[in-house]
Design a protein around this motif. Structure first.
Motif, PDB file in Angstrom:
ATOM      1  N   GLY A   1     -57.692  -4.213 -54.992  1.00  0.00           N
ATOM      2  CA  GLY A   1     -56.789  -3.233 -55.584  1.00  0.00           C
ATOM      3  C   GLY A   1     -55.375  -3.776 -55.729  1.00  0.00           C
ATOM      4  O   GLY A   1     -54.719  -3.588 -56.760  1.00  0.00           O
ATOM      5  N   ILE A   2     -54.911  -4.468 -54.682  1.00  0.00           N
ATOM      6  CA  ILE A   2     -53.581  -5.085 -54.723  1.00  0.00           C
ATOM      7  C   ILE A   2     -53.526  -6.148 -55.815  1.00  0.00           C
ATOM      8  O   ILE A   2     -52.557  -6.220 -56.591  1.00  0.00           O
ATOM      9  N   ALA A   3     -54.567  -6.982 -55.884  1.00  0.00           N
ATOM     10  CA  ALA A   3     -54.625  -8.040 -56.902  1.00  0.00           C
ATOM     11  C   ALA A   3     -54.646  -7.439 -58.312  1.00  0.00           C
ATOM     12  O   ALA A   3     -53.964  -7.930 -59.223  1.00  0.00           O
ATOM     13  N   ALA A   4     -55.428  -6.364 -58.489  1.00  0.00           N
ATOM     14  CA  ALA A   4     -55.525  -5.716 -59.800  1.00  0.00           C
ATOM     15  C   ALA A   4     -54.184  -5.098 -60.197  1.00  0.00           C
ATOM     16  O   ALA A   4     -53.765  -5.177 -61.364  1.00  0.00           O
ATOM     17  N   LEU A   5     -53.498  -4.507 -59.224  1.00  0.00           N
ATOM     18  CA  LEU A   5     -52.203  -3.893 -59.488  1.00  0.00           C
ATOM     19  C   LEU A   5     -51.183  -4.942 -59.932  1.00  0.00           C
ATOM     20  O   LEU A   5     -50.449  -4.754 -60.907  1.00  0.00           O
ATOM     21  N   ALA A   6     -51.145  -6.074 -59.212  1.00  0.00           N
ATOM     22  CA  ALA A   6     -50.224  -7.157 -59.561  1.00  0.00           C
ATOM     23  C   ALA A   6     -50.554  -7.737 -60.934  1.00  0.00           C
ATOM     24  O   ALA A   6     -49.654  -8.048 -61.728  1.00  0.00           O
ATOM     25  N   THR A   7     -51.852  -7.866 -61.215  1.00  0.00           N
ATOM     26  CA  THR A   7     -52.293  -8.385 -62.515  1.00  0.00           C
ATOM     27  C   THR A   7     -51.858  -7.455 -63.652  1.00  0.00           C
ATOM     28  O   THR A   7     -51.349  -7.899 -64.683  1.00  0.00           O
ATOM     29  N   PHE A   8     -52.038  -6.156 -63.443  1.00  0.00           N
ATOM     30  CA  PHE A   8     -51.656  -5.171 -64.461  1.00  0.00           C
ATOM     31  C   PHE A   8     -50.149  -5.223 -64.725  1.00  0.00           C
ATOM     32  O   PHE A   8     -49.704  -5.208 -65.877  1.00  0.00           O
ATOM     33  N   CYS A   9     -49.359  -5.321 -63.654  1.00  0.00           N
ATOM     34  CA  CYS A   9     -47.904  -5.403 -63.805  1.00  0.00           C
ATOM     35  C   CYS A   9     -47.500  -6.685 -64.522  1.00  0.00           C
ATOM     36  O   CYS A   9     -46.557  -6.698 -65.318  1.00  0.00           O
ATOM     37  N   GLU A  10     -48.216  -7.766 -64.245  1.00  0.00           N
ATOM     38  CA  GLU A  10     -47.937  -9.041 -64.904  1.00  0.00           C
ATOM     39  C   GLU A  10     -48.213  -8.951 -66.401  1.00  0.00           C
ATOM     40  O   GLU A  10     -47.433  -9.455 -67.223  1.00  0.00           O
ATOM     41  N   ILE A  11     -49.321  -8.309 -66.763  1.00  0.00           N
ATOM     42  CA  ILE A  11     -49.668  -8.139 -68.179  1.00  0.00           C
ATOM     43  C   ILE A  11     -48.585  -7.315 -68.890  1.00  0.00           C
ATOM     44  O   ILE A  11     -48.201  -7.612 -70.026  1.00  0.00           O
ATOM     45  N   CYS A  12     -48.083  -6.300 -68.212  1.00  0.00           N
ATOM     46  CA  CYS A  12     -47.083  -5.407 -68.820  1.00  0.00           C
ATOM     47  C   CYS A  12     -45.717  -6.073 -68.950  1.00  0.00           C
ATOM     48  O   CYS A  12     -44.996  -5.828 -69.925  1.00  0.00           O
ATOM     49  N   THR A  13     -45.341  -6.893 -67.957  1.00  0.00           N
ATOM     50  CA  THR A  13     -43.980  -7.444 -67.931  1.00  0.00           C
ATOM     51  C   THR A  13     -43.905  -8.887 -68.394  1.00  0.00           C
ATOM     52  O   THR A  13     -42.861  -9.330 -68.874  1.00  0.00           O
ATOM     53  N   GLY A  14     -44.995  -9.652 -68.222  1.00  0.00           N
ATOM     54  CA  GLY A  14     -44.996 -11.058 -68.622  1.00  0.00           C
ATOM     55  C   GLY A  14     -44.144 -11.942 -67.734  1.00  0.00           C
ATOM     56  O   GLY A  14     -43.784 -13.055 -68.116  1.00  0.00           O
ATOM     57  N   ASN A  15     -43.814 -11.466 -66.528  1.00  0.00           N
ATOM     58  CA  ASN A  15     -42.979 -12.249 -65.616  1.00  0.00           C
ATOM     59  C   ASN A  15     -43.481 -12.057 -64.186  1.00  0.00           C
ATOM     60  O   ASN A  15     -43.570 -10.922 -63.705  1.00  0.00           O
ATOM     61  N   ASN A  16     -43.772 -13.166 -63.522  1.00  0.00           N
ATOM     62  CA  ASN A  16     -44.333 -13.087 -62.166  1.00  0.00           C
ATOM     63  C   ASN A  16     -43.433 -12.338 -61.193  1.00  0.00           C
ATOM     64  O   ASN A  16     -43.883 -11.458 -60.451  1.00  0.00           O
ATOM     65  N   THR A  17     -42.153 -12.701 -61.185  1.00  0.00           N
ATOM     66  CA  THR A  17     -41.225 -12.113 -60.221  1.00  0.00           C
ATOM     67  C   THR A  17     -41.088 -10.613 -60.437  1.00  0.00           C
ATOM     68  O   THR A  17     -41.132  -9.828 -59.476  1.00  0.00           O
ATOM     69  N   VAL A  18     -40.923 -10.215 -61.677  1.00  0.00           N
ATOM     70  CA  VAL A  18     -40.783  -8.796 -62.000  1.00  0.00           C
ATOM     71  C   VAL A  18     -42.053  -8.037 -61.617  1.00  0.00           C
ATOM     72  O   VAL A  18     -41.992  -6.923 -61.075  1.00  0.00           O
ATOM     73  N   ALA A  19     -43.210  -8.644 -61.879  1.00  0.00           N
ATOM     74  CA  ALA A  19     -44.483  -8.008 -61.527  1.00  0.00           C
ATOM     75  C   ALA A  19     -44.597  -7.803 -60.022  1.00  0.00           C
ATOM     76  O   ALA A  19     -45.058  -6.753 -59.545  1.00  0.00           O
ATOM     77  N   ILE A  20     -44.169  -8.810 -59.253  1.00  0.00           N
ATOM     78  CA  ILE A  20     -44.243  -8.713 -57.790  1.00  0.00           C
ATOM     79  C   ILE A  20     -43.287  -7.642 -57.268  1.00  0.00           C
ATOM     80  O   ILE A  20     -43.636  -6.842 -56.387  1.00  0.00           O
ATOM     81  N   VAL A  21     -42.066  -7.609 -57.811  1.00  0.00           N
ATOM     82  CA  VAL A  21     -41.094  -6.599 -57.391  1.00  0.00           C
ATOM     83  C   VAL A  21     -41.603  -5.195 -57.721  1.00  0.00           C
ATOM     84  O   VAL A  21     -41.410  -4.248 -56.954  1.00  0.00           O
ATOM     85  N   THR A  22     -42.270  -5.060 -58.875  1.00  0.00           N
ATOM     86  CA  THR A  22     -42.799  -3.764 -59.292  1.00  0.00           C
ATOM     87  C   THR A  22     -43.965  -3.324 -58.413  1.00  0.00           C
ATOM     88  O   THR A  22     -44.012  -2.188 -57.940  1.00  0.00           O
ATOM     89  N   ALA A  23     -44.898  -4.239 -58.194  1.00  0.00           N
ATOM     90  CA  ALA A  23     -46.120  -3.887 -57.452  1.00  0.00           C
ATOM     91  C   ALA A  23     -45.925  -3.932 -55.942  1.00  0.00           C
ATOM     92  O   ALA A  23     -46.701  -3.316 -55.198  1.00  0.00           O
TER      93      ALA A  23
END
Length: 225
Positions: free
Chosen positions: A184-206
């Protein structure tokens, strides 16, 4: 290397990408590592150890594939390349101090100061040039920093209005085991990455949601990071 050896370009490019991804997984002081470890409240060295075990199987498979694919290729002698142990000392110090658990900001500041000293000793740059180089480096990260701050603010507002609690309720209803929580955590981070296109932003979001999921389901915070 392709020019020197005559190896297939795709073969060498695969090695570059494989090595880069493996190294990125084991990065100690990158922006993504800092964000993940801070949000999950773990030490960088502990996250490094957990990531090593996750990245190792892929590395072993890659080595096996390259060993098989390399059969029949001729060995080419390359030129002897010079390097200075003193000039790479700042990198070595940063890696060692990060692994022993020193505060990340102290680690980075130490690396900058050591690099400056080496540069001055070898007359690679003047004080003014050093200041410009440091400024360029900071400005290179400015956009990501500003975006991360903005995203952090948005996440805070969403949390205040109950949005994160709603997401957690939706996710937790589908999680029955600790392994499912990790997926679930991995899927959440992946979804945020797809939406933002930036690893750091995805991690901060998720991150805040991932932290709560890991706490609720007894996921090792090192693996959550």
């Amino acid at each position: 290397i392709v020019d020197k050896t005559g190896l297939p370009a795709a073969f060498v490019m695969g090695a570059v990408v494989s090595g880069a991804i493996f190294g990125d997984n084991l990065s100690i002081v990158s922006d993504t590592t800092i964000a993940a470890t801070r949000l999950c409240e773990v030490e960088m060295k502990d996250k490094f150890k957990a990531n090593f075990l996750i990245a190792l199987p892929a590395a072993i498979i890659t080595v096996i594939i390259y060993t098989i694919k390399a059969k029949g290729l001729s060995v080419v002698e390359l030129d002897v390349l010079e390097y200075s142990l003193v000039k790479i000392m700042p990198y070595i110090v940063v890696i060692i101090t990060a692994l022993i658990g020193m505060n990340v900001f102290v680690v980075l500041l130490t690396g900058i100061l050591l690099s400056a000293v080496v540069g001055f000793v070898y007359r690679s740059f003047t004080i003014i040039e050093f200041a410009n180089i440091a400024f360029d480096g900071m400005m290179g990260m400015a956009n990501i920093a500003l975006i991360a701050i903005a995203i952090g603010g948005i996440v805070g507002i969403v949390k205040y209005n109950g949005g994160i609690t709603w997401i957690l309720n939706v996710v937790n209803r589908r999680i029955k085991t600790r392994k499912q929580a990790e997926f679930g955590i991995a899927a959440l981070a992946t979804f945020c990455e797809i939406c933002t296109g930036n690893n750091t932003v995805a991690i901060v979001t998720a991150g805040p949601i991932a932290k709560q999921i890991s706490d609720d389901n007894e996921v090792d915070p090192r693996r959550a990071a």
